[in-house]
Design a protein around this motif. Structure first.
Motif, PDB file in Angstrom:
ATOM      1  N   TYR A  96      62.977  85.411 163.425  1.00 52.49           N
ATOM      2  CA  TYR A  96      61.615  84.856 163.325  1.00 52.49           C
ATOM      3  C   TYR A  96      61.170  84.423 164.729  1.00 52.49           C
ATOM      4  O   TYR A  96      61.483  83.334 165.203  1.00 52.49           O
ATOM      5  CB  TYR A  96      61.574  83.679 162.352  1.00 52.49           C
ATOM      6  N   GLY A 201      51.287  77.634 165.537  1.00 50.91           N
ATOM      7  CA  GLY A 201      52.205  78.136 164.509  1.00 50.91           C
ATOM      8  C   GLY A 201      51.734  79.359 163.764  1.00 50.91           C
ATOM      9  O   GLY A 201      52.411  79.831 162.866  1.00 50.91           O
ATOM     10  N   ASN A 206      47.960  82.516 157.357  1.00 55.76           N
ATOM     11  CA  ASN A 206      48.301  82.409 155.932  1.00 55.76           C
ATOM     12  C   ASN A 206      47.080  82.314 155.023  1.00 55.76           C
ATOM     13  O   ASN A 206      47.194  82.431 153.802  1.00 55.76           O
ATOM     14  CB  ASN A 206      49.241  81.221 155.679  1.00 55.76           C
ATOM     15  N   TYR A 246      60.352  88.570 158.659  1.00 60.29           N
ATOM     16  CA  TYR A 246      60.061  88.067 157.301  1.00 60.29           C
ATOM     17  C   TYR A 246      61.177  88.443 156.301  1.00 60.29           C
ATOM     18  O   TYR A 246      61.025  88.222 155.107  1.00 60.29           O
ATOM     19  CB  TYR A 246      58.676  88.551 156.846  1.00 60.29           C
ATOM     20  N   GLU A 320      53.027  85.362 149.479  1.00 58.10           N
ATOM     21  CA  GLU A 320      52.452  84.966 150.780  1.00 58.10           C
ATOM     22  C   GLU A 320      51.853  86.147 151.521  1.00 58.10           C
ATOM     23  O   GLU A 320      52.367  87.264 151.451  1.00 58.10           O
ATOM     24  CB  GLU A 320      53.536  84.334 151.672  1.00 58.10           C
ATOM     25  N   SER A 322      50.653  86.895 155.590  1.00 61.47           N
ATOM     26  CA  SER A 322      50.707  86.352 156.943  1.00 61.47           C
ATOM     27  C   SER A 322      49.970  87.354 157.844  1.00 61.47           C
ATOM     28  O   SER A 322      50.554  88.350 158.279  1.00 61.47           O
ATOM     29  CB  SER A 322      52.173  86.185 157.340  1.00 61.47           C
TER      30      SER A 322
HETATM   31  C1  AVI Z   1      53.807  78.801 158.223  1.00 59.97           C
HETATM   32  N1  AVI Z   1      53.548  80.237 158.454  1.00 59.97           N
HETATM   33  C2  AVI Z   1      52.787  80.423 159.682  1.00 59.97           C
HETATM   34  C3  AVI Z   1      54.725  81.094 158.367  1.00 59.97           C
HETATM   35  C4  AVI Z   1      54.307  82.576 158.603  1.00 59.97           C
HETATM   36  O1  AVI Z   1      54.860  83.181 159.503  1.00 59.97           O
HETATM   37  O2  AVI Z   1      53.416  83.066 157.908  1.00 59.97           O
HETATM   38  C5  AVI Z   1      55.414  80.970 157.015  1.00 59.97           C
HETATM   39  C6  AVI Z   1      56.569  81.908 156.878  1.00 59.97           C
HETATM   40  N2  AVI Z   1      56.756  82.719 155.876  1.00 59.97           N
HETATM   41  C7  AVI Z   1      57.861  83.399 156.055  1.00 59.97           C
HETATM   42  N3  AVI Z   1      58.384  83.070 157.203  1.00 59.97           N
HETATM   43  C8  AVI Z   1      57.614  82.115 157.741  1.00 59.97           C
END
Ligand code: AVI
Length: 361
Positions: A96, A201, A206, A246, A320, A322
């Motif tokens: 990440y 961040g 999101n 991810y 989610e 992103s």
């Molecule tokens: C909080 N957000 C910016 C993270 C993203 O990268 O979308 C949440 C996340 N989901 C999976 N890994 C991190």
């Protein structure tokens, strides 16, 4: 009307409690937000007795999301105590890159960012959490008079504020317990001061596009006409890098994704078997976003929030989005919300960007 419950109200000011009530009432789908708040606030003898039951909106969102043809849940429910801890763990994985790239970028450009912060300004951070990256700005900008961290988690805010108060005694620290996507008011510490918003961040990714525009519009309203907004954004890049980020090799993101099911079990009396689902992360080129899903391994039935939901083998629960931007696509999005890009900084590979936005003249 559901009972609204505010957790950890002890020692909070009326304004802080109102902020939480306001955003929670809004999230629960009230149209007449101020009426709802009026009723709840005036109905209570003491503010500490007014409570927002966030489970009502959680239950409603779970019932709606799991009943939909394409099952989905809002990503904000990832962040219970375990989810927040797992997210911090994700940020420390090698795969990440978002946190690592952005922190290195902030370290490099802190002086430049600080040069654009006026004397006596208030720094307003949306979704501050541990305020870890903020310290880079605070160290570089001693001209700041106030810091206003906004976060829905009272515990995280209390801890971060106490540490910052110890390390930056000259700074007035005025935390706001609120969902930063909802309605809230800034505390008196920000009154009469130039305001600089901080939203690092890549959390802006999101939101869906309209949600991002709504957030940027409300930030513009809250910060005022003389403001600046510093926003961290993840950039479009090769699919392999995105997919690894991810679906990290240590499986932390998979645990983060499945924790949503464990939260539903605990808070809404669910009987999800997390092992009956696989974590799936995929790149959607049409919407320029990484998506996370939970894929059912078999035909089965799940009970939650007093309802029954059936899953077919291979069926996806979308948890989610992103979004990833180019410099132009983010500038266009910001323009829809009344902001112009005044400056852009880009990190080393894997690349993320920091934008300085200023209100359209
Ligand atoms: C909080 N957000 C910016 C993270 C993203 O990268 O979308 C949440 C996340 N989901 C999976 N890994 C991190």
């Amino acid at each position: 009307m559901p009972l609204i419950r505010v957790d950890a109200t002890k020692g909070r000011s009326e304004d802080e409690i109102r902020n939480v009530l306001d955003s929670e009432a809004h999230l629960s789908g009230f149209n007449e937000v101020s009426d709802a708040i009026q009723f709840l606030v005036s109905d209570a003898e003491t503010f500490a007795a007014v409570q927002i039951d966030t489970r009502d909106s959680f239950a409603a969102d779970v019932i709606t999301g799991l009943s939909a043809r394409h099952k989905q849940l809002p990503p904000k429910y990832f962040y219970d105590a375990t989810g927040s801890r797992l997210f911090e763990e994700i940020c420390r994985t090698d795969d990440y890159y978002v946190t690592r790239s952005e922190t290195a970028l902030l370290r490099n450009i802190a002086e430049e960012l600080a040069a654009g912060i006026p004397q006596g300004a208030a720094l307003v951070e949306f979704g501050s959490g541990e305020s870890a990256k903020t310290r880079l700005l605070l160290d570089a900008a001693p001209q700041l008079s106030a810091y206003v961290p906004i976060d829905i988690s009272a515990d995280a805010l209390d801890q971060a504020s106490a540490m910052l108060a110890r390390d930056y005694p000259q700074l007035s620290i005025a935390p706001v317990v609120a969902d930063f996507t909802g309605h809230f008011r800034l505390p008196a510490a920000a009154d009469g001061r130039p305001r600089v918003g901080f939203f690092p961040g890549s959390t802006v990714g999101n939101f869906d596009r309209d949600g991002a525009v709504r957030f940027l519009q409300s930030a513009r309203r809250i910060l005022g006409d003389q403001a600046a907004l510093l926003v961290g954004v993840d950039l479009v890049k090769d699919e392999a890098t995105l997919s690894a980020a991810y679906d990290d090799s240590q499986g932390v993101t998979a645990r983060f994704n499945k924790n949503l099911l464990i939260r539903i079990n605990r808070e809404l009396g669910g009987d999800f078997d997390p092992d009956a689902f696989d974590h799936l992360a995929l790149w959607n080129p049409v919407h320029s976003r990484m998506e996370m899903h939970l894929v059912s391994r078999k035909d089965h039935i799940v009970n939650a929030a007093g309802h029954t939901f059936s899953f077919r083998s291979g069926e996806r629960l979308h948890t989610e989005n992103s979004h990833k931007f180019t410099i132009d696509s983010f500038a266009q999005l910001a323009a829809r919300a009344g902001w112009s890009v005044a400056n852009t900084w880009i990190s080393d590979e894997p690349r993320v960007a920091m934008f300085r936005l200023e209100p359209h003249p």
